[in-house]
Design a protein around this motif. Structure first.
Motif, PDB file in Angstrom:
ATOM      1  N   SER A 257       0.825  -1.201   0.000  1.00 33.87           N
ATOM      2  CA  SER A 257       0.000   0.000   0.000  1.00 33.87           C
ATOM      3  C   SER A 257       0.862   1.255   0.000  1.00 33.87           C
ATOM      4  O   SER A 257       0.549   2.232  -0.695  1.00 33.87           O
ATOM      5  CB  SER A 257      -0.933   0.008   1.209  1.00 33.87           C
ATOM      6  OG  SER A 257      -1.624   1.229   1.321  1.00 33.87           O
ATOM      7  N   ASN A 258       1.953   1.243   0.772  1.00 31.29           N
ATOM      8  CA  ASN A 258       2.837   2.407   0.827  1.00 31.29           C
ATOM      9  C   ASN A 258       3.455   2.704  -0.532  1.00 31.29           C
ATOM     10  O   ASN A 258       3.699   3.875  -0.869  1.00 31.29           O
ATOM     11  CB  ASN A 258       3.936   2.195   1.860  1.00 31.29           C
ATOM     12  CG  ASN A 258       3.436   2.082   3.279  1.00 31.29           C
ATOM     13  OD1 ASN A 258       4.084   1.482   4.133  1.00 31.29           O
ATOM     14  ND2 ASN A 258       2.271   2.650   3.564  1.00 31.29           N
ATOM     15  N   LEU A 259       3.703   1.676  -1.331  1.00 31.85           N
ATOM     16  CA  LEU A 259       4.189   1.897  -2.696  1.00 31.85           C
ATOM     17  C   LEU A 259       3.092   2.524  -3.548  1.00 31.85           C
ATOM     18  O   LEU A 259       3.347   3.461  -4.317  1.00 31.85           O
ATOM     19  CB  LEU A 259       4.621   0.574  -3.326  1.00 31.85           C
ATOM     20  CG  LEU A 259       6.103   0.191  -3.218  1.00 31.85           C
ATOM     21  CD1 LEU A 259       6.522   0.014  -1.766  1.00 31.85           C
ATOM     22  CD2 LEU A 259       6.370  -1.082  -4.005  1.00 31.85           C
ATOM     23  N   GLN A 260       1.887   2.027  -3.426  1.00 33.94           N
ATOM     24  CA  GLN A 260       0.790   2.500  -4.262  1.00 33.94           C
ATOM     25  C   GLN A 260       0.456   3.972  -4.006  1.00 33.94           C
ATOM     26  O   GLN A 260       0.063   4.690  -4.919  1.00 33.94           O
ATOM     27  CB  GLN A 260      -0.451   1.637  -4.035  1.00 33.94           C
ATOM     28  CG  GLN A 260      -0.314   0.229  -4.589  1.00 33.94           C
ATOM     29  CD  GLN A 260      -1.567  -0.588  -4.359  1.00 33.94           C
ATOM     30  OE1 GLN A 260      -2.034  -0.718  -3.236  1.00 33.94           O
ATOM     31  NE2 GLN A 260      -2.130  -1.132  -5.423  1.00 33.94           N
ATOM     32  N   THR A 261       0.589   4.398  -2.753  1.00 37.04           N
ATOM     33  CA  THR A 261       0.241   5.775  -2.408  1.00 37.04           C
ATOM     34  C   THR A 261       1.432   6.722  -2.508  1.00 37.04           C
ATOM     35  O   THR A 261       1.310   7.913  -2.212  1.00 37.04           O
ATOM     36  CB  THR A 261      -0.336   5.852  -0.985  1.00 37.04           C
ATOM     37  OG1 THR A 261       0.636   5.380  -0.049  1.00 37.04           O
ATOM     38  CG2 THR A 261      -1.598   5.015  -0.864  1.00 37.04           C
ATOM     39  N   GLY A 262       2.589   6.186  -2.901  1.00 40.54           N
ATOM     40  CA  GLY A 262       3.762   7.028  -3.059  1.00 40.54           C
ATOM     41  C   GLY A 262       4.521   7.295  -1.783  1.00 40.54           C
ATOM     42  O   GLY A 262       5.427   8.130  -1.751  1.00 40.54           O
ATOM     43  N   ALA A 263       4.191   6.578  -0.711  1.00 39.77           N
ATOM     44  CA  ALA A 263       4.878   6.780   0.561  1.00 39.77           C
ATOM     45  C   ALA A 263       6.241   6.087   0.597  1.00 39.77           C
ATOM     46  O   ALA A 263       7.062   6.379   1.471  1.00 39.77           O
ATOM     47  CB  ALA A 263       4.019   6.273   1.720  1.00 39.77           C
ATOM     48  N   ALA A 264       6.483   5.167  -0.344  1.00 43.20           N
ATOM     49  CA  ALA A 264       7.778   4.483  -0.447  1.00 43.20           C
ATOM     50  C   ALA A 264       8.025   4.182  -1.918  1.00 43.20           C
ATOM     51  O   ALA A 264       7.076   3.904  -2.672  1.00 43.20           O
ATOM     52  CB  ALA A 264       7.782   3.195   0.371  1.00 43.20           C
ATOM     53  N   PRO A 265       9.290   4.219  -2.372  1.00 41.32           N
ATOM     54  CA  PRO A 265       9.583   4.045  -3.798  1.00 41.32           C
ATOM     55  C   PRO A 265       9.544   2.593  -4.278  1.00 41.32           C
ATOM     56  O   PRO A 265       9.244   2.339  -5.443  1.00 41.32           O
ATOM     57  CB  PRO A 265      10.988   4.630  -3.942  1.00 41.32           C
ATOM     58  CG  PRO A 265      11.601   4.485  -2.573  1.00 41.32           C
ATOM     59  CD  PRO A 265      10.483   4.630  -1.597  1.00 41.32           C
ATOM     60  N   SER A 266       9.882   1.647  -3.416  1.00 41.07           N
ATOM     61  CA  SER A 266       9.891   0.234  -3.786  1.00 41.07           C
ATOM     62  C   SER A 266       9.962  -0.575  -2.502  1.00 41.07           C
ATOM     63  O   SER A 266      10.248  -0.033  -1.423  1.00 41.07           O
ATOM     64  CB  SER A 266      11.092  -0.106  -4.681  1.00 41.07           C
ATOM     65  OG  SER A 266      12.307   0.008  -3.939  1.00 41.07           O
ATOM     66  N   ILE A 267       9.712  -1.879  -2.615  1.00 42.04           N
ATOM     67  CA  ILE A 267       9.828  -2.720  -1.427  1.00 42.04           C
ATOM     68  C   ILE A 267      11.273  -2.715  -0.934  1.00 42.04           C
ATOM     69  O   ILE A 267      11.538  -2.578   0.268  1.00 42.04           O
ATOM     70  CB  ILE A 267       9.377  -4.163  -1.724  1.00 42.04           C
ATOM     71  CG1 ILE A 267       7.887  -4.194  -2.095  1.00 42.04           C
ATOM     72  CG2 ILE A 267       9.639  -5.067  -0.519  1.00 42.04           C
ATOM     73  CD1 ILE A 267       6.947  -3.841  -0.966  1.00 42.04           C
ATOM     74  N   ALA A 268      12.220  -2.843  -1.849  1.00 40.99           N
ATOM     75  CA  ALA A 268      13.625  -2.893  -1.455  1.00 40.99           C
ATOM     76  C   ALA A 268      14.091  -1.602  -0.797  1.00 40.99           C
ATOM     77  O   ALA A 268      15.035  -1.616   0.009  1.00 40.99           O
ATOM     78  CB  ALA A 268      14.497  -3.208  -2.672  1.00 40.99           C
ATOM     79  N   GLU A 269      13.440  -0.476  -1.146  1.00 38.57           N
ATOM     80  CA  GLU A 269      13.813   0.812  -0.558  1.00 38.57           C
ATOM     81  C   GLU A 269      12.835   1.266   0.519  1.00 38.57           C
ATOM     82  O   GLU A 269      12.911   2.399   0.982  1.00 38.57           O
ATOM     83  CB  GLU A 269      13.868   1.874  -1.664  1.00 38.57           C
ATOM     84  CG  GLU A 269      14.894   1.602  -2.743  1.00 38.57           C
ATOM     85  CD  GLU A 269      14.737   2.552  -3.913  1.00 38.57           C
ATOM     86  OE1 GLU A 269      15.479   3.559  -3.950  1.00 38.57           O
ATOM     87  OE2 GLU A 269      13.877   2.293  -4.780  1.00 38.57           O
TER      88      GLU A 269
END
Length: 361
Positions: free
Chosen positions: A264-276
């Motif tokens: 979800s954090n990736l989808q909303t732009g709160a994180a760039p990728s799982i690895a990051e």
């Protein structure tokens, strides 16, 4: 052969989920069925497989505001007692099928009164559904009542949560777009909850930065932070060594739980990728991190899949997954002795058995 946990093995692990939205986890088939029964004709498609894909694509926009728009359809089909009971029962069943043994599922009662249900009737319908879905004993579900931060009903919803806290409601939450709607607008509700010795979490540090985290903790007194991803902004890299700012240090020192939802954090732009995702560094620094799903339909995910993604990205083993799980159980809003019983009687033995099987394969 890799010793890292596989998705199938993770599904068998006894897991704990603290951040899951009821209106974000419907089965696509149920949405189509209820829409047909109630005459709701605004769905983008009535083919369940295509509808499931539409939700995923619409939510995968990098914008929290656009992500939240997808809920217009799920909320629309959750306006009758029968629909609420069905959705809650299926939620409990789906989580149990994924190996979740304890879950806290949240929803906003004020969003389900369009057809004339009272707030009490909404809550009672959802609680009945959870009882039906968990009656086989595989899962225990606690309910969080959510107030929408752009509305002015938070005190009313807080009183509702207290009224039903001995009947299955374990806490309170506020949710919705963070920018422009600070948690301090709802101080009356939080002060009431504190006077009533009630638990609450606040969505903070997802779509907005450190000020929302600071306000949620220092002004409102949140027990947990919904997401809290942006706490990473208060951790500097000094010649390769993490240096915590005063807010990050406070969050870690006070063991304030972070309800992180990687996909979800990736989808909303709160994180760039799982690895990051900040979860990697926060795990290294021993913050009270928990892993969650947020909205299983929109993110096309399960808690097992969230763990599997972290295994792939960070090489986490069984000890790491158990650490996340125990963190979550420690942070749950049920009494201490009940949390301890689940940790010592179900979670630790379950992980020990899985590790033994893996070592023996």
């Amino acid at each position: 052969m890799s010793d890292l946990p596989t998705l199938d093995e993770i599904r068998r692990a006894p897991k704990v989920l603290l951040h899951d939205h009821l209106d974000g986890g419907l089965r696509a088939e149920t949405i189509v069925d209820v829409a047909r029964e109630t005459g709701y004709d605004a769905l983008p498609t009535t083919d369940p497989a295509a509808l499931r894909e539409w939700f995923h694509e619409a939510a995968d926009s990098g914008s929290l505001e656009r992500y939240l728009e997808t809920f217009r359809h799920t909320v629309a089909v959750m306006q009758t007692r029968e629909a609420l009971v069905r959705v809650a029962a299926e939620c409990a069943e789906d989580l149990a099928d994924d190996g979740v043994v304890y879950a806290e599922v949240r929803f906003a009662p004020e969003q389900h009164t369009a057809n004339g249900l009272s707030l009490d009737q909404v809550v009672e319908a959802v609680l009945e559904g959870f009882r039906i879905g968990s009656r086989d004993g595989r899962i225990r579900v606690g309910t969080l009542l959510t107030a929408m931060r752009h509305q002015a009903r938070s005190r009313e919803i807080a009183e509702l949560a207290v009224r039903y806290r001995d009947l299955g409601v374990v806490g309170f939450d506020i949710a919705g777009a963070e920018a422009g709607y600070p948690p301090t607008r709802h101080l009356d509700a939080f002060e009431y909850l504190q006077r009533e010795n009630a638990h609450f979490t606040i969505h903070a540090g997802e779509g907005f930065g450190l000020p929302s985290i600071w306000q949620a903790i220092q002004w409102c007194g949140a027990d947990r932070l919904g997401h809290g991803v942006r706490i990473i902004d208060d951790i500097a890299d000094i010649d390769g060594t993490p240096k915590l700012g005063r807010l990050a240090a406070y969050v870690r020192d006070k063991r304030i739980p972070l309800e992180m939802c990687p996909t979800s954090n990736l989808q909303t732009g709160a994180a760039p990728s799982i690895a990051e995702h900040p979860i990697g560094l926060l795990r290294q620094l021993h913050f009270r991190v928990t892993v969650n799903t947020d909205n299983r339909l929109m993110s096309d995910t399960t808690l097992s899949q969230e763990f599997a993604k972290l295994v792939d990205a960070f090489g986490y083993g069984w000890d790491d997954l158990q650490w996340f799980t125990v963190n979550a159980m420690k942070s749950a809003f049920i009494p201490f002795d009940e949390r301890l019983a689940l940790i010592n009687g179900l979670i630790k033995p379950g992980f020990a058995q899985l590790k033994w099987r893996v070592n023996d394969r």
